[in-house]
Design a protein around this motif. Structure first.
Motif, PDB file in Angstrom:
ATOM      1  N   GLU A 170       0.834  -1.219   0.000  1.00 28.33           N
ATOM      2  CA  GLU A 170       0.000   0.000   0.000  1.00 28.33           C
ATOM      3  C   GLU A 170       0.860   1.256   0.000  1.00 28.33           C
ATOM      4  O   GLU A 170       0.515   2.261  -0.607  1.00 28.33           O
ATOM      5  N   ARG A 189       2.005   1.731  -3.461  1.00 28.64           N
ATOM      6  CA  ARG A 189       0.888   2.178  -4.308  1.00 28.64           C
ATOM      7  C   ARG A 189       0.666   3.687  -4.152  1.00 28.64           C
ATOM      8  O   ARG A 189       0.426   4.408  -5.113  1.00 28.64           O
ATOM      9  N   TRP A 236       2.121  -0.212 -13.032  1.00 33.42           N
ATOM     10  CA  TRP A 236       2.070  -0.812 -11.685  1.00 33.42           C
ATOM     11  C   TRP A 236       2.510  -2.279 -11.770  1.00 33.42           C
ATOM     12  O   TRP A 236       3.330  -2.745 -10.972  1.00 33.42           O
TER      13      TRP A 236
END
Ligand code: KPL
Length: 318
Positions: free
Chosen positions: A231, A234, A256
């Protein structure tokens, strides 16, 4: 063809050895005289992590000198490619002044740095030279002053960023000669008309992987070991996406997956920033995280996560 390599780190040794094996006349400039003497005395060895025989460049096949002796370079009038195989932090004013004083009119630069900002700096200092950006996935690790382990066969894309990439038959011929030279030694180079996109994709990869691995002191693959880590990655990835959108730089959602792929493919690697902080050296954070912060600032925006990472890394040194 003349190949001049500046920098005796892993990529410098790999490219110097590759160029010599391909038949070029090679000069390698190192920061420390000691390293140049060792290379002059013993040559260079490139070992392969795969089951291939090592590439051995014998003593005397490469002119190895300390960077202080750069002005002594012989100018044969032939095509010369100057491979800058050092980090942005070592691409300082002193070195740029040396290049300004010593380069021949037709010499081309081949810049292997991570991060952004260096091409613009070099262009301002050397406006009449072709300054190529090069992005490599070669995973070389220096094991000694004159030997390098090629962890896996990567590939190197190179090109002239922005408007400098207009077609010219001379440039195309010089690029092809360079590609053929390294191909003969098993190094894959390809010319790219979209080197800027390649550079900014690599900047994104370095801006996510390098500071986090340096702060958490983990190998690249361990970034995928927990939800918290993924996370965090991200969040940084998305912030970079916003900044690129403001700056009109292409950014693909599929990057990604590419980023995750790099973590897997280099899972046992310690990132270059982790290596720098481990050894108490200054890092490239200014040109990586700081590159994103500056880009945002140019559009009156903020990149708070990248700014925080920059401060955390810079704060590791007093
Ligand atoms: O380029 C790298 C680096 O460490 O600087 C990556 C791609 C993250 C591989 O370690």
């Amino acid at each position: 063809m003349n190949i001049e390599v500046i920098g005796g780190g892993s990529l410098g040794l790999l490219f110097a050895a590759g160029a010599a094996a391909g038949g070029a006349s090679v000069a390698l400039y190192t920061r420390k005289e000691e390293q140049a003497l060792r290379i002059a005395r013993e040559g260079i060895e490139v070992r392969s992590a795969e089951d291939r025989p090592p590439l051995r460049i014998p003593a005397g096949a490469i002119a190895a000198l300390s960077i202080e002796r750069h002005a002594e370079r012989t100018k044969t009038g032939e095509d010369t490619w100057v491979v800058l195989a050092l980090k942005q932090k070592d691409l300082n004013e002193e070195l740029i002044d040396r290049l300004k004083a010593d380069l021949g009119a037709k010499d081309r630069l081949f810049c292997l740095q991570n991060g952004v900002g260096h091409i613009e700096r070099l262009r301002r200092a050397l406006p009449n030279h072709d300054i190529y950006a090069a992005i490599t996935t070669e995973g070389a690790r220096r094991s000694d002053a004159n030997s390098v382990l090629r962890a896996g066969q990567g590939a190197t894309l190179f090109g002239l960023p922005g408007t400098a990439s207009v077609f010219s038959p001379q440039k195309e011929a010089a690029e092809k000669k360079l590609i053929d030279l390294f191909a003969a030694a098993g190094l894959t180079l390809s010319a790219s008309n979209e080197i800027e996109t390649v550079m900014y994709r690599k900047l994104m990869i370095n801006a996510v992987i390098n500071p986090l691995t340096a702060i958490w002191k983990i190998e690249n693959g361990a970034l995928l070991a927990s939800r918290h880590r993924i996370e965090t990655m991200r969040g940084i990835f998305e912030e970079i996406g916003h900044v690129y959108a403001l700056a009109g730089i292409s950014f693909e959602a599929g990057w990604w997956e590419d980023l995750i792929g790099v973590c897997r493919a280099t899972s046992r690697n310690r990132s270059s920033m982790l290596e720098d902080v481990t050894h108490g050296r200054s890092t490239e954070a200014r040109w990586i995280c700081g590159g994103i912060v500056d880009l945002a600032r140019g559009f009156k925006a903020e990149a708070p996560l990248n700014r925080m990472l920059l401060e955390l890394i810079e704060g590791m040194k007093e």
